[in-house]
Every structure is written in C-alpha cells, then in structure tokens.
Design an enzyme around this catalytic site. Sequence first.
Site, PDB file in Angstrom:
ATOM      1  N   CYS A   1      43.783  29.934  70.600  1.00 31.28           N
ATOM      2  CA  CYS A   1      43.522  31.381  70.415  1.00 31.28           C
ATOM      3  C   CYS A   1      44.787  32.177  70.703  1.00 31.28           C
ATOM      4  O   CYS A   1      45.178  33.075  69.957  1.00 31.28           O
ATOM      5  CB  CYS A   1      42.422  31.860  71.353  1.00 31.28           C
TER       6      CYS A   1
ATOM      7  N   CYS B   1      47.704  32.819  68.081  1.00 32.80           N
ATOM      8  CA  CYS B   1      47.588  33.853  67.041  1.00 32.80           C
ATOM      9  C   CYS B   1      47.433  35.243  67.643  1.00 32.80           C
ATOM     10  O   CYS B   1      47.990  36.207  67.143  1.00 32.80           O
ATOM     11  CB  CYS B   1      46.387  33.584  66.136  1.00 32.80           C
ATOM     12  N   HIS B   2      46.624  35.337  68.697  1.00 28.26           N
ATOM     13  CA  HIS B   2      46.294  36.659  69.251  1.00 28.26           C
ATOM     14  C   HIS B   2      47.118  36.911  70.504  1.00 28.26           C
ATOM     15  O   HIS B   2      47.035  36.141  71.461  1.00 28.26           O
ATOM     16  CB  HIS B   2      44.816  36.737  69.619  1.00 28.26           C
TER      17      HIS B   2
ATOM     18  N   CYS C   1      36.377  31.812  64.019  1.00 29.65           N
ATOM     19  CA  CYS C   1      37.766  31.413  64.249  1.00 29.65           C
ATOM     20  C   CYS C   1      37.836  29.921  64.551  1.00 29.65           C
ATOM     21  O   CYS C   1      38.729  29.222  64.092  1.00 29.65           O
ATOM     22  CB  CYS C   1      38.366  32.187  65.424  1.00 29.65           C
TER      23      CYS C   1
ATOM     24  N   CYS D   1      11.296  49.121  71.026  1.00 28.96           N
ATOM     25  CA  CYS D   1      12.414  49.321  71.966  1.00 28.96           C
ATOM     26  C   CYS D   1      12.480  50.780  72.393  1.00 28.96           C
ATOM     27  O   CYS D   1      12.709  51.100  73.559  1.00 28.96           O
ATOM     28  CB  CYS D   1      13.734  48.950  71.311  1.00 28.96           C
TER      29      CYS D   1
ATOM     30  N   CYS E   1      10.425  52.284  75.656  1.00 25.15           N
ATOM     31  CA  CYS E   1      10.966  52.149  77.011  1.00 25.15           C
ATOM     32  C   CYS E   1      12.337  52.817  77.123  1.00 25.15           C
ATOM     33  O   CYS E   1      12.605  53.530  78.084  1.00 25.15           O
ATOM     34  CB  CYS E   1      11.119  50.674  77.390  1.00 25.15           C
ATOM     35  N   HIS E   2      13.214  52.532  76.151  1.00 29.09           N
ATOM     36  CA  HIS E   2      14.630  52.849  76.348  1.00 29.09           C
ATOM     37  C   HIS E   2      15.038  54.222  75.829  1.00 29.09           C
ATOM     38  O   HIS E   2      16.223  54.545  75.841  1.00 29.09           O
ATOM     39  CB  HIS E   2      15.493  51.735  75.756  1.00 29.09           C
TER      40      HIS E   2
ATOM     41  N   ARG F   1      19.420  38.780  76.456  1.00 30.09           N
ATOM     42  CA  ARG F   1      18.728  39.924  77.043  1.00 30.09           C
ATOM     43  C   ARG F   1      17.683  40.473  76.076  1.00 30.09           C
ATOM     44  O   ARG F   1      16.580  40.831  76.473  1.00 30.09           O
ATOM     45  CB  ARG F   1      19.728  41.023  77.411  1.00 30.09           C
TER      46      ARG F   1
ATOM     47  N   CYS G   1      13.574  40.870  76.321  1.00 35.60           N
ATOM     48  CA  CYS G   1      12.753  42.049  76.002  1.00 35.60           C
ATOM     49  C   CYS G   1      11.596  41.649  75.076  1.00 35.60           C
ATOM     50  O   CYS G   1      10.476  42.133  75.239  1.00 35.60           O
ATOM     51  CB  CYS G   1      13.596  43.129  75.328  1.00 35.60           C
TER      52      CYS G   1
END
Lengths: 107, 259
Positions: free
Chosen positions: B76, B79-80, B112, B175, B178-179, B216, B220
């Site tokens: 990695c 290149c980066h 990648c 969703c 609640c959120h 996560r 939910c």
Amino acid sequence: MAGARISVPSRARSGEVISIKTLFSHPMETGYRRDALGLAIPRDIVSEFVCSYDGRAVFRAELNPGIAANPYFAFSVRADRSGTLEFRWTDQDGNVTVETRELAVEP
Amino acid sequence: MSWRSSLSPLLILLCGCSPGASPPVSGIPEPRSGYHFQSQDTQNLQDDDFANPGMLWVDGGMVLWTEAPETGKPACADCHHAADMSGVASRYPAYDKSLDTVLNLEARINHCRTERQGEPAYPWESEPLLSLTAYVAHQSRGVPVEVDISGPARPFFDAGETYFHERRGQMNLACVHCHEHYVGQMLRGDKLSQGQPVGYPIYRLEWQTLGSLQRRLRFCNTGVRAEPLAFGAQTWTNVELYLKWRATGLPGEAPAVRR
C-alpha cells in the site's frame, strides 16, 4: 490483533516516580459465552501479567475471566537505577509475550 | 410581456431536471457525533490515544500498510504516500467509474488488493481488513466528512435514503424513528444518538472488539427484529453513503469508542 502498547519514559531522574501504561491485545474470552449455533466458546484468557524492573518484579496481576478484552494496566514505579523493564503476559496455556524497554536513570 | 410569461423559462429550467436530482433535505439540520451521547468515561477512553483500544488495530494496520504482498506487487505504502491519505476516509463511500458503483472504504481496500496486489480479498470483518480500514480512517481524524452524491452516485444515495425511511422487522421501525425522531431519549441503557457514522471502525465496549459500520447496522437490524442483511450487500453501501452525507461537516473520529 496481536500486539502490545507500552508507554514508559526513556529517561528519568533518580528517585523520580514514573508512570507506566500497558495495553495488551487479547480477546479475554470468558468461556461462558455461546456462539450463534449454541456451542460453548472455549475460555481463552491472559492469566498473568508481570512487570520486572532490572530483574525484580515491581507489578504483578492475576487475571480472571471477568476482565475485559484488551487488558489495560497503569501503575507507578520509583526509578532508582538504570535498567531494563520487562513486560510479560502469560496466557492460560502458558504462551508468553514479552516486551522490554530500557530506562536510563540520571543521578 | 406579463410577469408570468417572463418567468416561465426559468420555471422550466428549475423543474426540468429529474426529481432524483433535486437537492436532498436532511432530517438532522445540526449533526452531532455519537461521541456526545456517550458517558464521560467512554469519551475519555476515546480521547486517550494510548488507552483507546482501537489504536491496537491502527498499529496493526500500519504494519500491513507497509508490508509487501507475497505476489511481489507493491505494498500500500509504495503507491500511497502517508501525507495524501488524510481526508480520504471522509470522502467515502465514493463512486467508482470503472466499476459503476459506490465503494466504501473496506471495498476500496479490497479492490486494491485484488486488482493491484494480486491478493485475494480479505473477508468482511476480518482482522486485517478492520486493521487497514482503521489505519486509513485514523488519518482522517479531524477532517470534516464530505461525500460526493452528485451525478452517478445519486441513485445509490437515493436508495440509501429510502432504506433509512422504510419500516422493517417485527418492531416495524425505520432508522429515522430512533435516530431522528427520538434522538437524546433513552432506549434501555443507551441514549439514542443521531446515527452519525464518523468514527468507524469503532471499538464497541459491548463487542469487546473493533467493528465496521456494517456490523453496527446489522446490529440495528437485529434490534428491530429484522433479518440482518449480509456483509457487503449493496444496500449497506447505499445506506453508508446516505449516512455519511447526513454527517457532512462532522470531523472524523476513527477509531471511536462507543458503548
């Protein structure tokens, strides 16, 4: 994720109380949990942690299944001589992970 | 010429575009990170770069980042440049022209790996994938989230927005209920957050390990007693895009610590 994080100063004045922090990567599986199929997940814990300063144990902890994953310890040591700090984690099967740090003490 | 006729070309111009391209409206005008819904202890754990357990994965990711693959292809880091990685995670998920789809950070890393490193993709939620994602996301800490939902990314965004507002599960909850409608109120021992995905992958105390946003979201799903979608489902990436857009302007926090 294997590994340990250790925070310890590289030098100290003689008599100075230094603070040491360690974080060890371990699942600390209790042995009381079951997986999605209802099968017991075997216990897998670190059972002992010892920090030695110049060959002498200065901090020792016995770990039990109730302790959370990735155990973190912070403690203090009085720096009175230059030497090696050795951190040793032993799991329930006797596998040992050792890390060392050099501490230089100026008079 | 009456005022009506002089305005009409303008009206046609405004309404002429397809409905999907009209600017979306967020139900959360003032985004707040989930950090603010945590206890003081949990916040302290996140703020302490030594004690934050998520940093174990960041450390591990740093090793993988520089490790050359067995295929002899570049690592990695070849290149980066590390300096260029800041802010990358804040722009993801992002549309990829060659694949004609949106990719989240994990999918980009795996792309990648398969295309440039000749290695098999890491399984979802595997330790190396979490570590690399944590390492990359950590470098966008403090960089405000800003995803591109224009042009070809828009249909994916719209699909994510739809999912967010659809009721599901035996609880028959979406969703948004609640959120957005009940933010700040208690759900058992938890304070309902706005569901802002700015700290992923997160170290969740309940999991006792690091987990992705998809983990996560699946949690939910289970919470409303719906069958969780599979890891890597296109719908999840769409939802991630929608959630990231909702969090526009919030600084990255990875690896965040949550209850």
